[in-house]
Structures are given as C-alpha cells and as structure tokens.
Write an enzyme that holds these catalytic residues in place. Structure first.
Site, short mmCIF file in Angstrom:
data_model
loop_
_atom_site.label_atom_id
_atom_site.label_comp_id
_atom_site.label_asym_id
_atom_site.label_seq_id
_atom_site.Cartn_x
_atom_site.Cartn_y
_atom_site.Cartn_z
CD GLU A 48 -2.94 0.88 0.10
OE1 GLU A 48 -3.30 -0.24 -0.28
OE2 GLU A 48 -3.31 1.93 -0.46
CB CYS A 78 1.71 -3.18 -7.48
SG CYS A 78 -0.06 -3.00 -7.40
CG HIS A 167 1.76 -7.95 -7.68
ND1 HIS A 167 2.38 -7.44 -6.57
CD2 HIS A 167 0.61 -7.26 -7.80
CE1 HIS A 167 1.65 -6.49 -6.04
NE2 HIS A 167 0.56 -6.35 -6.77
CD GLU A 169 5.60 -9.22 -6.70
OE1 GLU A 169 5.89 -9.00 -7.89
OE2 GLU A 169 4.80 -8.51 -6.06
#
Ligand code: GLN
Length: 193
Positions: A48, A78, A167, A169
């Site tokens: 976030e 992100c 993402h 990952e």
C-alpha cells in the site's frame, strides 16, 4: 553474485526475495538507509503506497531512496511503481523520479484482482493485477514495455528504472526478475525477451 535489495517495510517483499533467489541473485532486505550501500539494484514491492510512505518517512528513508533511484537500478511493482512516479493523479508524488503518470486503484472494486495475458515482445506473459495502478502516460524518454489488449500501459522502463503495475513475484515466470538482475549487473538496460 548480483545483490538486489528489496525494500522490506511492508507488502510482499518476501515473495520478491524468493523470486530473486530462484532467478540466481542474492536478495537483501532493506529497512535502513545505510543498507542501500553495497547493493546492485533495488526493488520497491507491492503493498500500500500510503503505508509505504509513512514507514519510509519514519525510517528516514525518503531522501536516501530518492537519491538511490535517481541513478541506480530500481524497479517498482504496483505500489512500488506508484512510489517511483513523477505524477500521481489527485495527490502529491512520493519519490517522483520516473517520468510516468499513474492512477491508483485504476481497475475498480469489482475486479480488484485479475490475471491478464500480456503480449510482450511477441510472447505471452501472465500478469497478476491486485488493486493495481495504471500508467496513464509516459514521457518521451520512457519505453512502454507492456500494454493490456485495449492499449492501456501497465509496464514501462526509463534507463535504469522499471515500473510494473502487476506482480511478477507472485507467478513462476521469472522473466522480469531476470531482466532486472541483468539491468543491475550490467548497468545497461536490455529489453525483455
Ligand atoms: N492499491 C495499492 C496502492 O494504491 C497498490 C496495490 C498493490 O501494490 N498491490 O498503493
């Protein structure tokens, strides 16, 4: 061995560490400014962005991170991409080092998370989006490296900087980690293959 730092204040830093190790690099957790010394590149993970900002302020990391990302290989995924952007729609930027404009939470509530098959250099790439931002525009010194089918930009590269709205990952596809390790190792900026 190439040493890649992962900003480990919040978000999915553990998944990045694991992906880096699978791709053959050494992963180093970064929580304090001095730890930025001695790494070949830095990943700012998803999470976030507002929380990442509060913690970076609290740890005295904002200025060291900005100085690092201005000149050394840095990849934001992100929330990390939001962190790098020079412009964030409707709010002040964080590091403001990459010549892109982003919109947070661009995909609405109903489809907070989804997988999209992107076409990258003629190959299929499964990209996972989680409350993802969109890259609304890129500067003339920035390469767009992935778009959704409708043309909206979701990954970009500017010299030593890489931003992905999704993402890598969280998937088994290590192409983006391999690309970033290559950027960090060679200090050159190859294209994704
Ligand atoms: N929605 C988050 C933000 O605005 C980003 C989500 C993520 O990193 N998966 O910071």
């Amino acid at each position: 061995m190439t040493r890649i730092g992962v900003l480990s204040l919040q978000g999915d830093f553990a998944e990045h560490k694991s992906a880096l190790e699978r791709a053959g690099a050494q992963a180093v957790e970064i929580r304090l400014p001095y730890q930025l010394e001695g790494i070949d590149g830095l990943i700012i993970p998803g999470g976030e962005s507002t929380t990442l900002r509060k913690l970076s302020d609290a740890y005295g990391l904002m200025e060291p991170l900005r100085e690092y990302a201005k000149v050394r290989p840095t990849w934001g995924t992100c929330a990390g991409a939001i962190f790098l952007a020079r412009e964030i729609e409707g709010q002040d930027p964080h590091l403001g080092v990459m010549n892109i404009k982003v919109r947070r939470n661009a995909f609405g509530r109903q489809i907070d998370s989804f997988v999209a098959n992107l076409d990258i250099n003629g190959g299929n790439y499964p990209a996972m989006f989680i409350r993802a931002p969109l890259i609304l525009s890129v500067g003339s010194n920035v390469n767009t490296i992935a778009k959704l089918n409708d043309g909206r930009i979701v990954a970009a590269q500017q010299d030593h900087l890489l931003a992905t709205a999704f993402h890598p990952e969280l998937t088994d596809d290590l192409r983006f980690h391999t690309l970033f390790i290559e950027m960090a190792k060679t200090k050159s900026y190859p294209h994704l293959t």
